[in-house]
Design a protein around this motif. Structure first.
Motif, PDB file in Angstrom:
ATOM      1  N   ALA A  53     -26.039  20.722  43.103  1.00 19.17           N
ATOM      2  CA  ALA A  53     -25.414  21.770  42.288  1.00 19.17           C
ATOM      3  C   ALA A  53     -26.471  22.707  41.716  1.00 19.17           C
ATOM      4  CB  ALA A  53     -24.593  21.146  41.170  1.00 19.17           C
ATOM      5  N   ALA A  54     -27.599  22.160  41.317  1.00 23.07           N
ATOM      6  CA  ALA A  54     -28.681  22.990  40.778  1.00 23.07           C
ATOM      7  C   ALA A  54     -29.270  23.878  41.863  1.00 23.07           C
ATOM      8  CB  ALA A  54     -29.760  22.111  40.160  1.00 23.07           C
ATOM      9  N   GLN A  55     -29.411  23.352  43.081  1.00 24.56           N
ATOM     10  CA  GLN A  55     -29.957  24.142  44.183  1.00 24.56           C
ATOM     11  C   GLN A  55     -29.036  25.290  44.576  1.00 24.56           C
ATOM     12  OE1 GLN A  55     -30.676  21.202  47.209  1.00 24.56           O
ATOM     13  NE2 GLN A  55     -32.774  20.860  46.537  1.00 24.56           N
ATOM     14  N   ARG A  56     -27.750  25.123  44.355  1.00 27.37           N
ATOM     15  CA  ARG A  56     -26.784  26.184  44.665  1.00 27.37           C
ATOM     16  C   ARG A  56     -26.587  27.133  43.485  1.00 27.37           C
ATOM     17  NH1 ARG A  56     -22.414  22.391  47.851  1.00 27.37           N
ATOM     18  NH2 ARG A  56     -23.751  22.056  49.649  1.00 27.37           N
ATOM     19  N   ASP A  57     -27.383  26.987  42.454  1.00 27.18           N
ATOM     20  CA  ASP A  57     -27.341  27.823  41.247  1.00 27.18           C
ATOM     21  C   ASP A  57     -26.008  27.768  40.518  1.00 27.18           C
ATOM     22  OD1 ASP A  57     -29.981  28.705  41.391  1.00 27.18           O
ATOM     23  OD2 ASP A  57     -29.452  30.299  42.804  1.00 27.18           O
ATOM     24  N   TYR A  58     -25.320  26.640  40.612  1.00 25.49           N
ATOM     25  CA  TYR A  58     -24.063  26.477  39.881  1.00 25.49           C
ATOM     26  C   TYR A  58     -24.316  26.205  38.400  1.00 25.49           C
ATOM     27  CZ  TYR A  58     -21.580  25.932  44.345  1.00 25.49           C
ATOM     28  OH  TYR A  58     -21.038  26.127  45.587  1.00 25.49           O
ATOM     29  N   LEU A  59     -25.510  25.755  38.063  1.00 23.04           N
ATOM     30  CA  LEU A  59     -25.788  25.361  36.689  1.00 23.04           C
ATOM     31  C   LEU A  59     -26.435  26.476  35.875  1.00 23.04           C
ATOM     32  CD1 LEU A  59     -27.093  21.767  37.441  1.00 23.04           C
ATOM     33  CD2 LEU A  59     -24.763  22.505  36.940  1.00 23.04           C
TER      34      LEU A  59
ATOM     35  N   THR B  65     -15.505  23.433  40.893  1.00 21.15           N
ATOM     36  CA  THR B  65     -16.460  23.423  42.000  1.00 21.15           C
ATOM     37  C   THR B  65     -17.733  22.678  41.624  1.00 21.15           C
ATOM     38  OG1 THR B  65     -15.577  25.488  42.881  1.00 21.15           O
ATOM     39  CG2 THR B  65     -17.797  24.881  43.567  1.00 21.15           C
ATOM     40  N   ILE B  66     -18.228  22.883  40.420  1.00 17.99           N
ATOM     41  CA  ILE B  66     -19.418  22.169  39.958  1.00 17.99           C
ATOM     42  C   ILE B  66     -19.147  20.664  39.919  1.00 17.99           C
ATOM     43  CG2 ILE B  66     -20.923  21.754  37.968  1.00 17.99           C
ATOM     44  CD1 ILE B  66     -20.600  24.776  37.327  1.00 17.99           C
ATOM     45  N   THR B  67     -18.009  20.285  39.380  1.00 19.29           N
ATOM     46  CA  THR B  67     -17.663  18.865  39.271  1.00 19.29           C
ATOM     47  C   THR B  67     -17.552  18.203  40.633  1.00 19.29           C
ATOM     48  OG1 THR B  67     -16.474  19.307  37.214  1.00 19.29           O
ATOM     49  CG2 THR B  67     -15.965  17.246  38.347  1.00 19.29           C
TER      50      THR B  67
ATOM     51  N   PRO C 123     -18.020  21.755  48.967  1.00 15.79           N
ATOM     52  CA  PRO C 123     -16.710  21.796  48.323  1.00 15.79           C
ATOM     53  C   PRO C 123     -16.519  23.023  47.440  1.00 15.79           C
ATOM     54  CG  PRO C 123     -18.107  20.185  47.245  1.00 15.79           C
ATOM     55  CD  PRO C 123     -18.868  20.716  48.424  1.00 15.79           C
ATOM     56  N   LYS C 124     -15.370  23.634  47.562  1.00 16.41           N
ATOM     57  CA  LYS C 124     -14.967  24.758  46.710  1.00 16.41           C
ATOM     58  C   LYS C 124     -13.542  24.458  46.245  1.00 16.41           C
ATOM     59  CE  LYS C 124     -18.352  27.738  47.757  1.00 16.41           C
ATOM     60  NZ  LYS C 124     -19.245  28.329  46.866  1.00 16.41           N
ATOM     61  N   ILE C 125     -13.300  24.608  44.982  1.00 17.00           N
ATOM     62  CA  ILE C 125     -11.988  24.335  44.407  1.00 17.00           C
ATOM     63  C   ILE C 125     -11.482  25.609  43.747  1.00 17.00           C
ATOM     64  CG2 ILE C 125     -10.716  22.953  42.717  1.00 17.00           C
ATOM     65  CD1 ILE C 125     -11.781  21.271  44.951  1.00 17.00           C
ATOM     66  N   SER C 126     -10.214  25.895  43.962  1.00 18.51           N
ATOM     67  CA  SER C 126      -9.602  27.007  43.231  1.00 18.51           C
ATOM     68  C   SER C 126      -8.431  26.442  42.429  1.00 18.51           C
ATOM     69  CB  SER C 126      -9.135  28.109  44.188  1.00 18.51           C
ATOM     70  OG  SER C 126      -8.160  27.603  45.060  1.00 18.51           O
ATOM     71  N   CYS C 127      -8.309  26.896  41.217  1.00 21.06           N
ATOM     72  CA  CYS C 127      -7.251  26.398  40.352  1.00 21.06           C
ATOM     73  C   CYS C 127      -6.840  27.509  39.374  1.00 21.06           C
ATOM     74  CB  CYS C 127      -7.698  25.158  39.582  1.00 21.06           C
ATOM     75  SG  CYS C 127      -9.170  25.391  38.595  1.00 21.06           S
TER      76      CYS C 127
END
Length: 65
Positions: A19-25, A37-39, A54-58
């Motif tokens: 997650a850190a490598q994908r800059d989500y944090l 998505t982060i979770t 994984p990608k989640i939309s809600c």
């Protein structure tokens, strides 16, 4: 029991690194999609490195008027 705990912790740490490598944090979480998505990325752990992205939309419910 101890080995299982170590495996779970390592799994989650690997997911956190992904997650850190994908800059989500970086930055703040502004919506449900980003948080989900982060979770899921963290829970996927090492699967992130074998092609899973994984990608989640809600949608969060809106208050009634």
């Amino acid at each position: 029991m101890r080995i299982g705990s170590v495996v779970v912790v390592l799994w989650l740490v690997i997911g956190l690194v992904a997650a850190a490598q994908r800059d989500y944090l970086n930055g703040k979480v502004e919506d449900c999609n980003t948080a989900a998505t982060i979770t899921v990325t963290i829970l996927a752990g090492p699967l992130n490195y074998v092609g899973m992205n994984p990608k989640i939309s809600c949608e969060t419910p809106q208050p009634s008027k």
